[in-house]
Design an enzyme around this catalytic site. Structure first.
Site, PDB file in Angstrom:
ATOM      1  N   ALA A  26      44.797  41.917  36.791  1.00  0.00           N
ATOM      2  CA  ALA A  26      45.346  42.199  35.464  1.00  0.00           C
ATOM      3  C   ALA A  26      44.983  43.633  35.066  1.00  0.00           C
ATOM      4  CB  ALA A  26      44.798  41.208  34.446  1.00  0.00           C
ATOM      5  N   GLU A  29      47.035  34.645  40.386  1.00  0.00           N
ATOM      6  CA  GLU A  29      47.642  33.609  39.540  1.00  0.00           C
ATOM      7  C   GLU A  29      49.165  33.686  39.592  1.00  0.00           C
ATOM      8  OE1 GLU A  29      45.251  34.684  36.076  1.00  0.00           O
ATOM      9  OE2 GLU A  29      44.543  32.611  36.022  1.00  0.00           O
ATOM     10  N   GLY A  49      44.851  38.169  38.074  1.00  0.00           N
ATOM     11  CA  GLY A  49      46.176  37.817  37.570  1.00  0.00           C
ATOM     12  C   GLY A  49      47.241  37.886  38.649  1.00  0.00           C
ATOM     13  N   GLU A  75      37.128  37.658  38.370  1.00  0.00           N
ATOM     14  CA  GLU A  75      36.892  37.713  36.925  1.00  0.00           C
ATOM     15  C   GLU A  75      35.421  37.526  36.552  1.00  0.00           C
ATOM     16  OE1 GLU A  75      39.471  36.360  38.369  1.00  0.00           O
ATOM     17  OE2 GLU A  75      41.287  36.519  37.145  1.00  0.00           O
TER      18      GLU A  75
END
Length: 258
Positions: A66, A112, A109, A132
């Protein structure tokens, strides 16, 4: 064919391609990209010419994670009010087959997003992971849940707590991806697979996808009842009539998706 700023899209022979396109930041996923991804996926889902969708990144990275700069000043309240995961949740409503092709880094991300694909091919050089925990946070777009469902509780905890990358071979071993392929071939192989799926009866493809995902959360009995409902439903389709007639006549079926 589009005015997107963070992704590239195209359609060829019934196969739609969506390529992440933020090369200067290794395709780090920011909020505008998620909005554009959802818009592209939903547009292709509505397009009768599109039979399957291939999702790719670049040769160096599918997506490195991300966009940390975008979220570093966020608070619990700002995130709640933003409700940014609403768009992520809508990605799970796409009915058409999504084939993911991963080269290089696929973290946070990006991982994901890759897990939103129904089938996932990875290059030999691909690396997957949820780092993370090293930032003092955790996955928030379904990574914790999806990884646990794919590899089981204990292995998922092991990877999520360490935050270290796993190789493509390890991801294959744990059932996270479908195939490991040479880096120069992974996108072509994903498109080749997508074309095979696109040649199948579209309604069958759609309802099989729906039934498989329902079976993850349903009990065996509930899953079988849902399967039976969709099985009966397909007998109201033109494709069922055409498929069985073609079988008897020993010729290829011409499916219309109706």
């Amino acid at each position: 064919m589009s005015n997107y700023e963070t992704i590239l899209t195209s359609v060829e022979d019934g196969i739609a391609s969506i390529q992440l396109n933020r090369p200067r930041v290794l395709n780090a996923i920011n909020r505008p990209m998620v909005t554009e991804l959802l818009e592209a996926f939903e547009s292709f889902d509505r397009n009768d010419e599109v039979k399957a969708i291939v999702l790719t990144g670049s040769e160096r990275a599918f997506a490195a994670g991300a966009d940390i700069d975008e979220m570093k000043e966020d608070t619990a309240v700002s995130l709640e009010l933003l409700n940014q995961f609403k768009e992520w949740d809508r990605l799970a409503t796409i009915k058409k087959p999504i084939i993911g092709a991963v080269n290089g880094y696929c973290f946070g991300g990006g991982f994901e997003l890759a897990l939103c694909a129904d089938i996932l091919f990875a290059a030999e050089n691909a690396q997957f992971g949820f780092p993370e925990i090293k930032l003092g946070v955790m996955p928030g777009a379904g990574g914790t849940v999806k990884l646990t469902k794919l590899m089981g509780q204990k292995k998922a905890l092991e990877w999520l707590w360490l935050g270290d990358p796993m190789t493509a071979d390890e991801a294959l071993q744990y059932g996270v991806i479908n195939r490991v392929i040479a880096p120069e071939l992974v996108v072509d192989e994903a498109k080749k697979y997508a074309k095979i799926v696109a040649s199948r009866a579209p309604l069958s493809t759609r309802l099989i996808k729906e039934t498989v995902y329902k079976s993850i959360d349903y009990s065996t009995h509930e899953g079988m009842q849902f399967e039976r409902k969709n099985f009966y439903l397909l007998f109201s389709s033109q494709d069922q009539k055409e498929g069985m007639k073609a079988f008897v006549e020993k010729r290829p079926a011409e499916f219309k998706g109706k």
